[in-house]
Design a protein around this motif. Structure first.
Motif: not given
Length: 110
Positions: A10-11, A14, A96-98, A100-102, A104-106
């Motif tokens: 997923k990372i 992204l 920043k959005q990318f 933050v989401k990465m 979260e997955y991590w």
């Protein structure tokens, strides 16, 4: 139940989107320059990156108290091939959005 490999996939996905959007910085020196301009939110370091390069980046973040998160995952060949880049082990995310989401997955990986 997700696995660490799912999180890394997923990372990487992204990171591909970030590259297409022009929000990916490749290479240690380019990442350091971007960090000092407060343009990076996340550093992704391949697990097989040279110890000296890894320490250089992490020391730069710590000594200058920069608000940049870092994760270590994958290897240089798989990351570089997935992103269509020359072999590199240090990549920065300037959106920043990318970032933050990465993260979260991590942090959600088992």
């Amino acid at each position: 139940m997700s696995t660490p490999a799912d999180a890394e996939t997923k990372i990487l996905n992204l990171m591909q989107f970030a590259r297409k959007a022009g929000k990916l910085v490749a290479g240690a020196d380019a990442c350091i320059r971007a960090m000092h301009r407060n343009k990076l939110y996340l550093i992704v370091i391949a697990e097989d990156t040279a110890t000296r390069s890894t320490q250089k980046i992490l020391r730069e973040i710590e000594e200058n108290k920069l608000p940049v998160a870092s994760i270590q995952m994958g290897n240089q060949i798989s990351i570089s091939n997935a992103l269509g880049l020359p072999l590199t082990g240090i990549l920065g995310i300037s959106d920043k959005q990318f970032a933050v989401k990465m993260m979260e997955y991590w942090t959600a990986k088992p």
